[in-house]
Write a protein that holds these residues in place. Structure first.
Motif, PDB file in Angstrom:
ATOM      1  N   LEU A 240      42.108   2.971 -18.233  1.00 30.86           N
ATOM      2  CA  LEU A 240      42.711   1.891 -17.457  1.00 30.86           C
ATOM      3  C   LEU A 240      43.749   2.460 -16.494  1.00 30.86           C
ATOM      4  N   GLY A 241      43.498   2.282 -15.210  1.00 34.25           N
ATOM      5  CA  GLY A 241      44.437   2.720 -14.190  1.00 34.25           C
ATOM      6  C   GLY A 241      44.898   1.561 -13.339  1.00 34.25           C
ATOM      7  N   MET A 242      45.400   1.876 -12.154  1.00 31.49           N
ATOM      8  CA  MET A 242      45.782   0.857 -11.174  1.00 31.49           C
ATOM      9  C   MET A 242      45.160   1.226  -9.835  1.00 31.49           C
ATOM     10  N   ARG A 243      44.825   0.208  -9.043  1.00 32.50           N
ATOM     11  CA  ARG A 243      44.065   0.449  -7.815  1.00 32.50           C
ATOM     12  C   ARG A 243      44.416  -0.583  -6.746  1.00 32.50           C
ATOM     13  N   VAL A 244      44.289  -0.137  -5.483  1.00 36.69           N
ATOM     14  CA  VAL A 244      44.430  -1.026  -4.327  1.00 36.69           C
ATOM     15  C   VAL A 244      43.097  -1.070  -3.605  1.00 36.69           C
ATOM     16  N   ARG A 245      42.657  -2.277  -3.293  1.00 38.98           N
ATOM     17  CA  ARG A 245      41.437  -2.455  -2.498  1.00 38.98           C
ATOM     18  C   ARG A 245      41.777  -3.170  -1.194  1.00 38.98           C
ATOM     19  N   GLY A 246      40.947  -2.899  -0.179  1.00 42.11           N
ATOM     20  CA  GLY A 246      41.117  -3.591   1.086  1.00 42.11           C
ATOM     21  C   GLY A 246      41.984  -2.825   2.068  1.00 42.11           C
ATOM     22  N   THR A 247      42.093  -3.364   3.270  1.00 43.36           N
ATOM     23  CA  THR A 247      42.825  -2.704   4.348  1.00 43.36           C
ATOM     24  C   THR A 247      44.146  -3.385   4.688  1.00 43.36           C
ATOM     25  N   GLY A 248      44.241  -4.680   4.392  1.00 43.09           N
ATOM     26  CA  GLY A 248      45.459  -5.419   4.750  1.00 43.09           C
ATOM     27  C   GLY A 248      45.672  -5.555   6.237  1.00 43.09           C
ATOM     28  N   GLU A 249      44.565  -5.503   7.011  1.00 40.81           N
ATOM     29  CA  GLU A 249      44.688  -5.541   8.473  1.00 40.81           C
ATOM     30  C   GLU A 249      45.364  -6.809   8.957  1.00 40.81           C
ATOM     31  N   GLN A 250      45.141  -7.924   8.252  1.00 37.76           N
ATOM     32  CA  GLN A 250      45.745  -9.174   8.729  1.00 37.76           C
ATOM     33  C   GLN A 250      47.270  -9.135   8.663  1.00 37.76           C
ATOM     34  N   TYR A 251      47.819  -8.211   7.847  1.00 34.55           N
ATOM     35  CA  TYR A 251      49.265  -8.064   7.764  1.00 34.55           C
ATOM     36  C   TYR A 251      49.762  -6.912   8.646  1.00 34.55           C
ATOM     37  N   GLY A 252      48.847  -6.199   9.293  1.00 33.84           N
ATOM     38  CA  GLY A 252      49.226  -5.043  10.088  1.00 33.84           C
ATOM     39  C   GLY A 252      49.426  -3.784   9.267  1.00 33.84           C
ATOM     40  N   ALA A 253      48.827  -3.724   8.058  1.00 36.40           N
ATOM     41  CA  ALA A 253      48.992  -2.561   7.185  1.00 36.40           C
ATOM     42  C   ALA A 253      48.282  -1.346   7.764  1.00 36.40           C
ATOM     43  N   ASN A 254      48.791  -0.181   7.445  1.00 38.23           N
ATOM     44  CA  ASN A 254      48.166   1.074   7.846  1.00 38.23           C
ATOM     45  C   ASN A 254      48.323   2.089   6.724  1.00 38.23           C
ATOM     46  N   ARG A 255      47.955   3.326   6.976  1.00 41.14           N
ATOM     47  CA  ARG A 255      47.983   4.336   5.921  1.00 41.14           C
ATOM     48  C   ARG A 255      49.392   4.618   5.405  1.00 41.14           C
ATOM     49  N   ALA A 256      50.399   4.299   6.187  1.00 40.31           N
ATOM     50  CA  ALA A 256      51.779   4.531   5.777  1.00 40.31           C
ATOM     51  C   ALA A 256      52.374   3.356   5.012  1.00 40.31           C
ATOM     52  N   SER A 257      51.639   2.281   4.873  1.00 38.56           N
ATOM     53  CA  SER A 257      52.138   1.111   4.163  1.00 38.56           C
ATOM     54  C   SER A 257      52.177   1.374   2.656  1.00 38.56           C
ATOM     55  N   ASP A 258      52.995   0.587   1.950  1.00 38.90           N
ATOM     56  CA  ASP A 258      53.112   0.690   0.499  1.00 38.90           C
ATOM     57  C   ASP A 258      52.636  -0.599  -0.165  1.00 38.90           C
ATOM     58  N   VAL A 259      51.908  -0.443  -1.264  1.00 41.08           N
ATOM     59  CA  VAL A 259      51.507  -1.582  -2.082  1.00 41.08           C
ATOM     60  C   VAL A 259      52.200  -1.438  -3.423  1.00 41.08           C
ATOM     61  N   TYR A 260      52.856  -2.528  -3.866  1.00 31.47           N
ATOM     62  CA  TYR A 260      53.594  -2.514  -5.123  1.00 31.47           C
ATOM     63  C   TYR A 260      52.820  -3.302  -6.180  1.00 31.47           C
ATOM     64  N   LEU A 261      52.614  -2.700  -7.333  1.00 30.03           N
ATOM     65  CA  LEU A 261      52.075  -3.385  -8.509  1.00 30.03           C
ATOM     66  C   LEU A 261      53.147  -3.337  -9.581  1.00 30.03           C
ATOM     67  N   SER A 262      53.743  -4.484  -9.882  1.00 31.45           N
ATOM     68  CA  SER A 262      54.921  -4.531 -10.748  1.00 31.45           C
ATOM     69  C   SER A 262      54.653  -5.318 -12.016  1.00 31.45           C
ATOM     70  N   GLY A 263      55.088  -4.770 -13.155  1.00 33.83           N
ATOM     71  CA  GLY A 263      55.109  -5.536 -14.383  1.00 33.83           C
ATOM     72  C   GLY A 263      56.328  -6.434 -14.402  1.00 33.83           C
ATOM     73  N   THR A 264      56.129  -7.725 -14.665  1.00 33.56           N
ATOM     74  CA  THR A 264      57.251  -8.677 -14.641  1.00 33.56           C
ATOM     75  C   THR A 264      57.558  -9.284 -16.011  1.00 33.56           C
TER      76      THR A 264
END
Length: 529
Positions: A141-165
């Motif tokens: 079991l790992g963690m993963r990001v899918r998609g490009t996030g183009e609608q938000y203007g994301a690029n390769r330098a963007s960060d995606v946060y997966l947080s336990g709350t």
């Protein structure tokens, strides 16, 4: 239900008598006009007799009730090898190596020396890898990001946060990655609580778009855990992260994954490679699962966490090591459940599990290979071998249906097999029985204190009503019987790779095993009554 099967009380005496001298195998002869066949085990000899009929004389090197993993061939056995017209072994390290060497050194040149477990693959036999470290044979079991996030203007330098709350469960949950030099990097750690005021720093995995990471997941107590995770996308350091969504993931740690409250009918995720995944195009959090364990997820499936239980089985139970680097998990020697950090590629496997015949479909593949081998040795008997094989395959197909239907009558939550050693993976895979524990991976291996504790925890946590003992291994099964006695559960019989006076054929063996499982597992454990 009796505490011990009616026959087990006499098996120690029988086994001790057996160790003093096993019954001699049938004798092969150069003066016999029939095809002389030598097999390594009585089970294989039974299959050959059903195919060969009156045209073959079959002798087995390993006597009934003896252990093929440990049996040393005698001079009489060597004589049988010398006279053989064809030899059938299982191989894949089932038999003692001395037996395999005896075949190679004493068969006449040109005599077929058939490894059934390997050759049967060409006849559609299914094989199961035998894992060197059973703790690795869990879901990765790992963690993963899918998609490009183009609608938000994301690029390769963007960060995606997966947080336990938040974590709801009987103990603590820690998700961490072990770096190259052994230092842990924490992603989720419930031991110090969750503080939403510190933004996306604590209890957070930070990943770029279209990336993933492996990690270990540790749980301090058995029970059901529910982990809530939130995702956000930071397009650039200067912009406030965009909240994407939130989801709860359910873990069954050391308990029956089919009996999680509020999750009736849920799918159980217990193997393969899976990732807690955020899709930055849709904002969804889900599980991305590749049941074959691949790292690239080329054949992955999206799985809904709301209807899925992630299994952390009892074979994932370990003791915290003495290394100071693991103090965050607790004190050295304390038990802890852990899904291991995956490595690139497949699991670390040892040999292929050699016990193929525990799935009847594989025994049919053995029969087909035997048929064609005998035809090659004795072409004049081709029609008889084909007719015999067709008849016997029909019987085995009916047996397969009987075993399947008999085991299906056991409530799903009670289909847990705990036994002497790891010999029933094919039975479990083919007939939906969970191999929940065994004393040791190999019957020749002395179980450790950790093995004993793990076995007891498995039986207790899963409310298992019975454990299963192979009659030929009774003198080496004190750990299993002692733990069963301490916990007040029944000891029942199951046959792995040899016959005795009660069970004398493959068909009888598989019927007996199915009926024993149904009888012993359908009733509740004594502690529940």
């Amino acid at each position: 239900m009796p505490h011990v099967s009616r026959r087990l009380s006499g098996l120690v005496v029988a086994a001790l008598a057996l160790s003093a001298g096993c019954a001699a195998p049938e004798v092969l002869s150069a003066s016999d006009d029939r095809v002389q066949v030598v097999t390594t085990t009585g089970l294989l000899a039974d299959l050959v007799r059903n195919v060969g009929g009156d045209r073959v004389n079959v002798g087995s090197l390993v006597p009934d009730q003896a252990d093929p993993h440990a049996y040393e061939p005698s001079l009489r056995d060597i004589r049988n090898v010398v006279y053989a017209d064809v030899a059938f072994s299982n191989y894949l390290l089932l038999e003692q190596q001395a037996i395999i060497k005896a075949l190679g050194a004493n068969l006449d040149p040109g005599v077929p020396n058939i490894s059934l477990a390997e050759g049967a693959v060409k006849y559609a036999a299914e094989i199961i890898p035998l894992v060197e470290n059973v703790a690795l044979d869990t879901v990765w079991l790992g963690m993963r990001v899918r998609g490009t996030g183009e609608q938000y203007g994301a690029n390769r330098a963007s960060d995606v946060y997966l947080s336990g709350t938040a974590v709801d469960g009987p103990g603590e949950l820690v998700a961490y990655l072990t770096e190259s030099f052994g230092n842990p990097e924490f992603y989720v750690d419930s031991t110090d609580g969750f503080d939403a005021s510190d933004g996306y720093r604590d209890d957070t995995a930070t990943l770029p778009p279209d990336a993933h990471t492996h990690m270990s997941w540790a749980f301090t107590e058995p029970g059901v855990y529910r982990l809530t995770m939130r995702a956000a996308l930071a397009v650039s350091p200067d912009e406030r992260p965009v909240d994407l969504g939130e989801q709860t993931f359910t873990f069954a740690v050391g308990v029956d994954p089919h009996s999680v409250p509020g999750m009736d009918g849920a799918d159980v995720l217990g193997a393969g490679h899976a990732d807690v995944t955020v899709d930055i195009d849709t904002g969804e959090l889900y599980l991305l699962v590749d049941p074959h364990g691949g790292d690239g997820h080329a054949h992955a499936e999206v799985v809904d966490p709301a209807t899925t239980v992630i299994e952390v089985p009892n074979k994932a139970l370990h003791e915290i090591p003495a290394d100071e680097g693991f103090r965050f998990l607790g004190r050295p020697g304390d038990p802890i459940f852990q899904l291991p950090q995956a490595v690139l590629g497949r699991h670390v496997h040892g040999e292929i599990d050699p016990h193929l015949w525990q799935e009847v479909g594989n025994a049919i593949s053995y029969v087909e290979l035997m048929r064609d081998t005998l035809i090659g040795v004795d072409p004049d008997g081709a029609r008889e071998y084909r007719d015999n094989a067709t008849r016997y395959i029909g019987e085995l197909e009916r047996l397969d249906a009987y075993v399947r239907d008999t085991i299906a009558a056991i409530p799903e939550s009670r289909r847990h097999l705990v036994t002497t050693h790891d010999a029933f993976g094919y039975l479990g895979a083919a007939y939906d029985v969970r191999i929940s524990g065994f004393v040791s991976p190999n019957p020749a291996t002395e179980p450790s204190l950790a093995d004993r504790r793990r076995l007891a925890e498995t039986i207790r946590n899963l409310d298992i009503p019975a454990v299963f003992l192979e009659p030929n291994l009774v003198t080496r099964s004190s750990t299993l019987t002692e733990v069963a006695d301490e916990l007040g559960v029944a000891v029942c019989e199951i046959y792995g790779d040899t016959f005795d006076d009660e069970v004398t054929s493959y068909v009888e063996m598989m019927r007996f095993n199915a009926e024993s499982l149904r009888t012993c597992l359908s009733e509740p454990a004594e502690s529940d009554r």
